[in-house]
Motif scaffolding. Structure first.
Motif, mmCIF file in Angstrom:
data_model
loop_
_atom_site.group_PDB
_atom_site.id
_atom_site.type_symbol
_atom_site.label_atom_id
_atom_site.label_comp_id
_atom_site.label_asym_id
_atom_site.label_seq_id
_atom_site.Cartn_x
_atom_site.Cartn_y
_atom_site.Cartn_z
ATOM 1 N N LEU A 1 -2.083 -2.075 -2.756
ATOM 2 C CA LEU A 1 -3.416 -2.144 -3.354
ATOM 3 C C LEU A 1 -3.942 -3.579 -3.422
ATOM 4 O O LEU A 1 -5.127 -3.837 -3.164
ATOM 5 C CB LEU A 1 -3.384 -1.545 -4.769
ATOM 6 N N LYS A 2 -3.059 -4.525 -3.742
ATOM 7 C CA LYS A 2 -3.503 -5.893 -3.991
ATOM 8 C C LYS A 2 -3.605 -6.739 -2.732
ATOM 9 O O LYS A 2 -4.545 -7.550 -2.577
ATOM 10 C CB LYS A 2 -2.553 -6.565 -4.989
ATOM 11 N N TYR A 3 -2.643 -6.558 -1.806
ATOM 12 C CA TYR A 3 -2.571 -7.448 -0.644
ATOM 13 C C TYR A 3 -2.773 -6.750 0.697
ATOM 14 O O TYR A 3 -2.944 -7.418 1.715
ATOM 15 C CB TYR A 3 -1.220 -8.180 -0.628
ATOM 16 N N GLY A 4 -2.716 -5.422 0.713
ATOM 17 C CA GLY A 4 -3.003 -4.715 1.955
ATOM 18 C C GLY A 4 -1.772 -4.208 2.675
ATOM 19 O O GLY A 4 -0.621 -4.459 2.295
ATOM 20 N N LYS B 1 7.323 1.127 -6.822
ATOM 21 C CA LYS B 1 6.294 0.498 -7.652
ATOM 22 C C LYS B 1 5.752 -0.755 -6.957
ATOM 23 O O LYS B 1 4.532 -0.950 -6.863
ATOM 24 C CB LYS B 1 6.886 0.154 -9.007
ATOM 25 N N TYR B 2 6.659 -1.606 -6.467
ATOM 26 C CA TYR B 2 6.228 -2.829 -5.795
ATOM 27 C C TYR B 2 5.371 -2.504 -4.569
ATOM 28 O O TYR B 2 4.326 -3.112 -4.342
ATOM 29 C CB TYR B 2 7.432 -3.655 -5.361
ATOM 30 N N VAL B 3 5.843 -1.550 -3.773
ATOM 31 C CA VAL B 3 5.110 -1.200 -2.548
ATOM 32 C C VAL B 3 3.701 -0.722 -2.874
ATOM 33 O O VAL B 3 2.721 -1.134 -2.237
ATOM 34 C CB VAL B 3 5.890 -0.133 -1.741
ATOM 35 N N ASN B 4 3.591 0.148 -3.883
ATOM 36 C CA ASN B 4 2.269 0.662 -4.245
ATOM 37 C C ASN B 4 1.349 -0.444 -4.749
ATOM 38 O O ASN B 4 0.172 -0.519 -4.381
ATOM 39 C CB ASN B 4 2.409 1.755 -5.311
#
Length: 363
Positions: free
Chosen positions: A356-359, A349-352
């Motif tokens: 999306l948010k930081y690249g 979840k964190y990775v996804n």
């Protein structure tokens, strides 16, 4: 060493369950995670070349990681590196690896193994592998290696033992449950009927080719284009993979074998095993002492701390006070601090979200 014994090591995963130390550009199998002087891939490769000829050990990996395999295993033959053109999980890559082995030896017996195994008793492991390979050389079955659970681990798969066979410690498979809730895992452990799925599978080449149509009903017609009556159209294999590999389902070898095949057996094994693919499993495997902290190849001062996992880069120092049941992990540009628990889904979840948010640079 038996010239008919072969191995396929699975080394194509992205290792997101051990983020942030396992990253997209260098997943856990290519890292010296524990500071022992070799990566997980190098360790498992060395383990199997003690059991069978080096030229019989194959490695499957994603096209993005092929160069890492070549760098870390300079002694492996280029033809033994099975490179997936696209990521389709482990079942299609195993199928391609076994087809390549069949080109060399139609009498081959093959063990498929993850690259992140932790084994306590090396001799018992070698004995179990040899016993299993002998068995699948004599019988057209798929054999999985099971280990008696020591705790209700929700991050593992559980195999229920069926009827005993004529071979000691080998049983039919009654059912398979992948990553149950903890309360169900406790029921499984208490029953004594369930064993952990180690993710290792053994079979002979001919049997696997027959099983392929059951494992991949979605692409049965494509498989028939590649081989007939278990005889591979060897001259067209590379072309077949290039054109059709992306058509295969995104299927794990565990699910393909344990859910789609009916000639599956499980062998009780006693070599002491753990899957080192998650923070929680690493903690459960390595915790020592009264405070139950696990500090992995890192410099740390812990005061009034209990039940933590700490993993830092070289040159960094952690000073922790009053922390209980946390993961503290840093790598490159990311620091992770979170409650321990079963974090497999949480890491993904964190990775996804971060992607999306930081690249890409943070995953």
């Amino acid at each position: 060493m038996n010239a008919n014994n072969y191995c396929i090591i699975l080394a194509g995963g992205k290792g997101r369950r051990l983020w942030p130390c396992s990253r997209e550009n260098k997943p856990k199998q290519f890292i010296d995670f524990f500071g022992v002087g070799k990566t997980q891939l190098q360790d498992i490769f060395e383990r199997f070349v003690k059991i069978m000829p080096k030229e019989n050990v194959f490695v499957t990996t994603n096209i993005d990681y092929a160069d890492l395999v070549r760098q870390q295993l300079p002694d492996i033959d280029e033809a033994n590196i099975v490179v997936e053109p696209v990521n389709r999980n482990t079942a299609p890559s195993v199928a391609w690896g076994i087809m390549k082995i069949a080109r060399r030896n139609m009498n081959a017996r093959v063990i498929v193994s993850p690259s992140d195994l932790f084994v306590l008793n090396e001799q018992a492991f070698e004995d179990s592998v040899n016993k299993g390979l002998e068995l699948v050389g004599e019988r057209d079955i798929v054999l999985t290696m099971g280990v008696k659970p020591t705790r209700p681990e929700p991050g593992y798969g559980y195999i229920q033992l069926g009827d005993a066979t004529e071979t000691k410690d080998v049983f039919t498979v009654r059912s398979f449950t992948e990553k149950p809730e903890r309360e169900f895992a406790q029921v499984f452990v208490d029953s004594g009927e369930f064993y952990w799925n180690t993710g290792m599978f053994l079979t002979n080449v001919n049997n696997f080719l027959v099983c392929c149509e059951k494992m991949y009903p979605e692409v049965e017609s494509l498989l028939k284009d590649c081989y007939t009556r278990n005889e591979l159209s060897v001259e067209n294999l590379e072309k077949f993979v290039e054109v059709y590999y992306s058509s295969f389902p995104n299927l794990s070898i565990d699910y393909g074998v344990l859910e789609r095949l009916d000639n599956v057996c499980v062998m009780k094994c006693y070599f002491g095993w753990a899957d080192l693919g998650t923070w929680h499993s690493i903690y459960e495997c390595l915790r020592r002492g009264n405070d139950d902290n696990v500090v992995i190849d890192s410099n740390a001062i812990l005061e009034n701390c209990k039940g933590n996992v700490v993993k830092l880069p070289k040159g960094k120092l952690a000073v922790l006070n009053g922390l209980e049941g946390f993961i503290v992990a840093e790598h490159d540009n990311v620091l992770l601090v979170c409650k321990k628990g079963d974090t497999s889904g949480l890491m993904r979840k964190y990775v996804n979200e971060i992607q999306l948010k930081y690249g890409e640079e943070f995953v």
